[in-house]
Design a protein around this motif. Structure first.
Motif, mmCIF file in Angstrom:
data_model
loop_
_atom_site.group_PDB
_atom_site.id
_atom_site.type_symbol
_atom_site.label_atom_id
_atom_site.label_comp_id
_atom_site.label_asym_id
_atom_site.label_seq_id
_atom_site.Cartn_x
_atom_site.Cartn_y
_atom_site.Cartn_z
ATOM 1 N N ARG A 90 0.812 -1.231 0.000
ATOM 2 C CA ARG A 90 0.000 0.000 0.000
ATOM 3 C C ARG A 90 0.839 1.273 0.000
ATOM 4 N N PHE A 91 2.083 1.176 0.409
ATOM 5 C CA PHE A 91 2.952 2.375 0.481
ATOM 6 C C PHE A 91 4.254 2.070 -0.260
ATOM 7 N N PRO A 92 4.179 1.828 -1.568
ATOM 8 C CA PRO A 92 5.396 1.437 -2.277
ATOM 9 C C PRO A 92 6.421 2.570 -2.236
ATOM 10 N N GLY A 93 7.636 2.222 -1.891
ATOM 11 C CA GLY A 93 8.728 3.200 -1.945
ATOM 12 C C GLY A 93 8.735 4.211 -0.818
ATOM 13 N N VAL A 94 7.918 4.035 0.231
ATOM 14 C CA VAL A 94 7.945 5.018 1.325
ATOM 15 C C VAL A 94 9.337 4.984 1.976
ATOM 16 N N PRO A 95 9.990 6.147 2.066
ATOM 17 C CA PRO A 95 11.386 6.133 2.520
ATOM 18 C C PRO A 95 11.589 5.647 3.949
ATOM 19 N N ARG A 96 10.750 6.110 4.889
ATOM 20 C CA ARG A 96 10.992 5.768 6.300
ATOM 21 C C ARG A 96 9.764 5.076 6.876
ATOM 22 N N VAL A 97 9.983 3.922 7.476
ATOM 23 C CA VAL A 97 8.893 3.261 8.215
ATOM 24 C C VAL A 97 9.377 3.051 9.640
ATOM 25 N N MET A 98 8.535 3.386 10.598
ATOM 26 C CA MET A 98 8.879 3.073 11.991
ATOM 27 C C MET A 98 7.740 2.273 12.632
ATOM 28 N N ALA A 99 8.124 1.330 13.493
ATOM 29 C CA ALA A 99 7.147 0.526 14.235
ATOM 30 C C ALA A 99 7.412 0.730 15.716
ATOM 31 N N GLU A 100 6.358 0.690 16.508
ATOM 32 C CA GLU A 100 6.487 0.987 17.945
ATOM 33 C C GLU A 100 5.990 -0.168 18.810
ATOM 34 N N PRO A 101 6.579 -1.341 18.701
ATOM 35 C CA PRO A 101 6.098 -2.447 19.531
ATOM 36 C C PRO A 101 6.370 -2.205 21.009
ATOM 37 N N GLY A 102 5.384 -2.515 21.825
ATOM 38 C CA GLY A 102 5.563 -2.486 23.274
ATOM 39 C C GLY A 102 5.326 -3.898 23.784
ATOM 40 N N ARG A 103 4.043 -4.269 23.822
ATOM 41 C CA ARG A 103 3.636 -5.591 24.308
ATOM 42 C C ARG A 103 4.383 -6.725 23.591
ATOM 43 N N GLY A 104 4.428 -6.635 22.252
ATOM 44 C CA GLY A 104 5.006 -7.726 21.470
ATOM 45 C C GLY A 104 6.495 -7.910 21.719
ATOM 46 N N LEU A 105 7.118 -6.901 22.289
ATOM 47 C CA LEU A 105 8.553 -6.985 22.547
ATOM 48 C C LEU A 105 8.863 -7.504 23.946
ATOM 49 N N VAL A 106 8.042 -7.144 24.931
ATOM 50 C CA VAL A 106 8.442 -7.459 26.312
ATOM 51 C C VAL A 106 7.484 -8.366 27.101
ATOM 52 N N ALA A 107 6.264 -8.567 26.616
ATOM 53 C CA ALA A 107 5.301 -9.315 27.448
ATOM 54 C C ALA A 107 5.807 -10.717 27.780
ATOM 55 N N GLU A 108 6.355 -11.395 26.778
ATOM 56 C CA GLU A 108 6.744 -12.793 27.011
ATOM 57 C C GLU A 108 8.056 -12.920 27.777
ATOM 58 N N ALA A 109 8.678 -11.770 28.070
ATOM 59 C CA ALA A 109 9.944 -11.797 28.810
ATOM 60 C C ALA A 109 9.726 -11.639 30.310
ATOM 61 N N GLY A 110 8.478 -11.654 30.765
ATOM 62 C CA GLY A 110 8.235 -11.458 32.188
ATOM 63 C C GLY A 110 7.102 -12.316 32.720
ATOM 64 N N MET A 111 7.252 -12.745 33.961
ATOM 65 C CA MET A 111 6.162 -13.454 34.652
ATOM 66 C C MET A 111 6.085 -12.914 36.074
ATOM 67 N N ILE A 112 4.887 -12.921 36.624
ATOM 68 C CA ILE A 112 4.707 -12.416 37.984
ATOM 69 C C ILE A 112 4.595 -13.586 38.953
ATOM 70 N N ALA A 113 5.383 -13.493 40.025
ATOM 71 C CA ALA A 113 5.250 -14.430 41.133
ATOM 72 C C ALA A 113 4.236 -13.830 42.097
ATOM 73 N N ALA A 114 3.106 -14.509 42.274
ATOM 74 C CA ALA A 114 2.055 -14.007 43.152
ATOM 75 C C ALA A 114 1.630 -15.118 44.115
ATOM 76 N N GLU A 115 0.690 -14.776 45.010
ATOM 77 C CA GLU A 115 0.304 -15.747 46.035
ATOM 78 C C GLU A 115 -1.214 -15.703 46.242
ATOM 79 N N VAL A 116 -1.776 -16.836 46.558
ATOM 80 C CA VAL A 116 -3.198 -16.891 46.895
ATOM 81 C C VAL A 116 -3.356 -16.434 48.346
ATOM 82 N N LEU A 117 -4.233 -15.449 48.573
ATOM 83 C CA LEU A 117 -4.465 -14.984 49.952
ATOM 84 C C LEU A 117 -5.689 -15.638 50.577
ATOM 85 N N LEU A 118 -6.655 -16.022 49.730
ATOM 86 C CA LEU A 118 -7.886 -16.600 50.281
ATOM 87 C C LEU A 118 -8.640 -17.331 49.181
#
Ligand SMILES: Cc1ncc(COP(=O)(O)O)c(C=O)c1O
Length: 396
Positions: free
Chosen positions: A262-290
């Motif tokens: 759709r954008f043939p030859g567009v000189p500059r493209v930027m992407a801004e991943p947040g979730r897709g870059l870091v979500a799978e790199a973290g897990m939370i250690a939590a505890e059942v209270l009740l």
């Protein structure tokens, strides 16, 4: 020449099949340690692997990591070393990136709602690229960052993303050109367009209608004499929360194929991943209270965790993001549970409309691992709602 989606499929010798992904490395680390409070454990090597995988598919597009997803210093440092660029939402995020070695020309000020003093700070720091979607914002940028490059953020229709970002940001088609004209009159350089397809867009095909909408405006702008050279495709790259998604390289290449069409030859493209870059790199250690039942014939148990909506799990709002849980009792039979946080606030219920299957023997004191939640958890955690401390973060 850019590699295409077909090239990557062949090169990786995989068909376009979804992958399921969870890091046993982080789970093993959590099981081997004690945490006195909810703690997000991050594996920075996993961030690097994900960056490399996304970059392989994005090709010539620059990755501007959306710092808001997780501003941990170790993540920013590693990404600086990998050559990543950054999308900053505030002065605080700009200062963080600069302090960790990011060059100002690699940082874009992507929030469309900025404080004038923060624009002046960014300008004085050497930042040259800004987002806007309104007249007043352009006036602020012109006053405090004269001559800057600006891209106009567009409002796009909901694409079916799990966490839609429609309505609040962007301008509609009928105003986009007028804003570019105003930017030019104000001495700014209107260089391009941006949009956000919606966070957690699981299928690259869901980008098509959004890209069509943006391409139509791009052509109108070009025909009106604006020499646009920057397309900012925003975030939306998905993380694995239990539903199948494509490998990140294949996903990114599939998006870029659609961009190239759709954008043939567009000189500059930027992407801004947040979730897709870091979500799978973290897990939370939590505890059942009740664990409790509200009446003897209740089908669902209520499971109260030591973490809730105000201490990191804000994305459970409307049950939009459905995290996966692991316990030491996963070999047992399961029954439906309503999951809730620990605060004295009745809004602090995580999953009720669609209860979660939890082991029948689950009880107070059991450890719960919340998988793939490296994005939008520590950054969403309140300072101390109800006196609960904010989500702790440790890096393996
Ligand atoms: C301007 C902008 N870019 C990028 C992102 C990151 O989006 P995602 O986490 O879906 O990749 C966001 C998220 O809110 C955003 O507002």
């Amino acid at each position: 020449m850019n590699a295409t989606f077909a090239d990557f499929s062949a090169a990786l010798a995989v068909s376009y099949q979804p992958v399921t992904r969870t890091s046993t490395r982080i789970e093993d680390y959590i099981r081997a340690h004690e945490f006195g409070r909810p703690t997000l454990v991050l594996d920075i090597d996993a961030v690097e692997a994900q960056y490399t995988a996304l970059k392989a598919g994005l090709g010539r597009a620059d990755i501007h990591y959306a710092v808001k997803a997780n501003p941990a210093r170790e993540i920013i440092e590693r990404l600086v070393n990998l050559g990543s660029h950054f999308d900053a939402a505030s002065r605080g995020e700009i200062e963080l990136c600069l302090s960790l070695g990011a060059r100002p020309e690699t940082i874009s000020f992507g929030n469309t709602v900025k404080r004038p003093a923060d624009i002046a700070f960014a300008h004085a720091s050497g930042i040259t690229l800004y987002a806007a979607d309104a007249e007043e914002e352009l006036e602020k940028i012109a006053a405090h960052a004269p001559g800057a490059e600006v891209y106009i953020r567009l409002i796009v229709e909901a694409s079916g993303a799990d966490w839609p970002l429609t309505r609040k940001f962007g301008t509609s088609r009928d105003k986009a050109l007028a804003l570019m004209g105003l930017a030019r009159e104000l001495g700014l350089r209107p260089v391009g367009l941006s949009f956000h397809v919606g966070s957690q867009t699981r299928d690259p095909a869901m980008w098509e209608s959004t890209l069509d909408q943006v391409a139509a405006i791009w052509i109108e702008a070009r025909d009106a004499g604006f020499a646009l050279d920057l397309l900012n495709i925003g975030g939306g790259f998905p993380a694995f929360y239990g539903e199948d998604i494509p490998h990140p390289t294949l996903y990114a290449a599939a998006v870029m194929d659609r961009v190239a069409a759709r954008f043939p030859g567009v000189p500059r493209v930027m992407a801004e991943p947040g979730r897709g870059l870091v979500a799978e790199a973290g897990m939370i250690a939590a505890e059942v209270l009740l664990v409790s039942r509200k009446s003897d014939d209740d089908l669902c148990r209520w499971v109260y965790l030591d973490i809730g909506k105000f201490s990191g799990l804000a994305e459970t709002m409307d049950e939009a993001i459905r995290y996966q849980f692991a316990t030491d009792r996963d070999h047992e039979g399961t029954g439906p549970c309503i999951l809730a946080g620990p605060s004295c606030d009745s809004a602090d219920v995580l999953y009720e409309k669609r209860p979660v299957a939890m082991p029948l023997g689950l009880k107070a004191g059991d450890r719960i691992i919340i998988r793939n939640c490296g994005a939008y958890t520590s950054s969403y955690s309140s300072v101390g709602f109800n006196g609960f401390p904010p989500l702790d973060v440790v890096v393996m």
